[in-house]
Design a protein around this motif. Structure first.
Motif, PDB file in Angstrom:
ATOM      1  N   PHE A 196      10.618   2.021   4.377  1.00 52.32           N
ATOM      2  CA  PHE A 196       9.399   2.697   3.957  1.00 52.32           C
ATOM      3  C   PHE A 196       8.788   3.516   5.097  1.00 52.32           C
ATOM      4  O   PHE A 196       8.896   3.161   6.266  1.00 52.32           O
ATOM      5  N   SER A 241      11.493   2.620  -2.859  1.00 56.23           N
ATOM      6  CA  SER A 241      11.848   3.974  -2.421  1.00 56.23           C
ATOM      7  C   SER A 241      13.241   4.384  -2.874  1.00 56.23           C
ATOM      8  O   SER A 241      13.519   5.564  -3.012  1.00 56.23           O
ATOM      9  N   LEU A 259       7.884   5.405  -3.057  1.00 57.69           N
ATOM     10  CA  LEU A 259       7.513   5.876  -1.723  1.00 57.69           C
ATOM     11  C   LEU A 259       8.769   6.491  -1.095  1.00 57.69           C
ATOM     12  O   LEU A 259       9.531   5.794  -0.439  1.00 57.69           O
ATOM     13  N   HIS A 261      11.478   8.091   1.263  1.00 59.58           N
ATOM     14  CA  HIS A 261      11.681   8.081   2.713  1.00 59.58           C
ATOM     15  C   HIS A 261      12.679   9.147   3.144  1.00 59.58           C
ATOM     16  O   HIS A 261      12.494   9.796   4.159  1.00 59.58           O
ATOM     17  N   SER A 283       1.531   7.254   0.783  1.00 60.56           N
ATOM     18  CA  SER A 283       0.763   6.408   1.688  1.00 60.56           C
ATOM     19  C   SER A 283       0.345   5.136   0.970  1.00 60.56           C
ATOM     20  O   SER A 283       0.463   5.021  -0.263  1.00 60.56           O
ATOM     21  N   VAL A 287      -0.625   4.350  -3.154  1.00 57.81           N
ATOM     22  CA  VAL A 287      -0.155   3.236  -3.969  1.00 57.81           C
ATOM     23  C   VAL A 287      -1.339   2.506  -4.593  1.00 57.81           C
ATOM     24  O   VAL A 287      -1.352   2.226  -5.801  1.00 57.81           O
TER      25      VAL A 287
END
Length: 317
Positions: A196, A241, A259, A261, A283, A287
């Motif tokens: 992450f 992710s 998220l 990456h 960020s 979330v």
């Protein structure tokens, strides 16, 4: 000795456990279809493979994430060339020893090795050039995909999204996920980390301050499970992710906050931008702000059986 015609090889890529998860689902479906399987791949997925009762061959590992997917693909590829060459060589030796009827893989190194050893292979990947924004990454994806389209018996593309981006010449199949199952536990927010861009501890703390119960995969209180699918099915929302988890959430019909990456993962969230049930975050605050606004996606069919059906049909010709 097992008849060579019933023994097949399965190879997964070595960056992240998600590749092992999806190829284990394929492995089980191949076994149900009557094949004996041998596995290879290594990397973080090895523990997961062993937890499912399998042993696998580990070729030379490759790590492209830090360079290739963070914006310096030319330097990263040059630096990884010896490992890539070694991985292809190791796979080729493994295939010559095992002499399978065919290979099923999501690893381009295994695909190259299969071509070199004249082993028929079936390829499963979700890597369209349209995911990427830099020229070098787009060219790399096109080269990989065109090679596999030209040399594989079948190239399957598991898609959660509809429409573009796609891979010309690939057979589109539903998303791939392991089988579900019963779970004697309640799950609110399931966090599945994969390098992450935010701190996992900070994310967990922020969620708990909002009164949410957090299950962190790989955390101090986590025991390696044979499959995450029962947890994903029971979760109120998944935070992840990687695309493997996105596919598993899609099959389960569980809301998913992504998220991203890597550049590939950013391509996934762009592809899913118009799909209900999937949300992009950059960020911890993103979330938290999304938690109470998520909607469940329409559950997708699991593409494992369809993919293996296509493989068996083609192999039997």
């Amino acid at each position: 000795m097992t008849d060579r015609g019933t023994r097949v090889a399965v190879a997964h890529y070595c960056e992240g456990a998600g590749h092992a998860s999806r190829m284990l689902a394929v492995t089980r479906a191949l076994e149900t279809a009557g094949y004996e399987t041998v596995l290879a791949g290594g990397g973080p997925g090895r523990t997961f493979v062993e937890r499912n009762g399998y042993r696998e061959y580990e070729p030379t590992p490759v790590d492209l994430i830090d360079g290739y997917q963070r914006g310096n693909p030319v330097t990263a590829l040059a630096g990884a060339a010896p490992a890539l060459t070694g991985r292809v060589r190791d796979y080729a030796g493994w295939l010559r020893r095992e002499r399978p009827a065919f290979l099923v893989a999501d690893d381009i190194s295994a695909a190259v090795a299969a071509t070199l050893t004249r082993t028929p292979y079936y390829y499963l990947t979700h890597d369209p050039a349209g995911f990427y924004t830099t020229t070098a990454e787009r060219v790399g994806a096109r080269v990989r995909n065109r090679f596999a389209v030209a040399t594989a018996e079948l190239f399957a593309l598991p898609k959660v999204w509809t429409g573009a981006p796609t891979i010309p010449g690939a057979e589109v199949v539903p998303p791939i996920a392991p089988a579900g199952g019963a779970l004697d536990a309640s799950v609110d927010v399931l966090v599945v980390p994969s390098a992450f861009t935010v701190s996992e501890d900070r994310l967990r703390t922020a969620l708990e301050r909002r009164g949410r119960s957090v299950t962190l995969v790989g955390g101090d209180d986590w025991t390696v499970a044979p499959s995450l699918q029962p947890y994903i099915e029971r979760a109120t929302v998944v935070v992840c992710s990687g695309y493997s988890t996105v596919m598993e959430a899609a099959v389960a019909g569980t809301p998913c906050i992504v998220l991203p990456h890597t550049s590939e993962q950013r391509g996934v969230v762009r592809a899913l931008a118009d799909d209900v049930g999937f949300y992009a975050a950059a960020s911890v605050d993103d979330v938290v702000s999304l938690l109470d606004r998520v909607e469940a996606p329409t559950p997708r069919p699991n593409g494992v059986d369809r993919f293996v059906e296509l493989v068996v049909e083609h192999a039997g010709r």
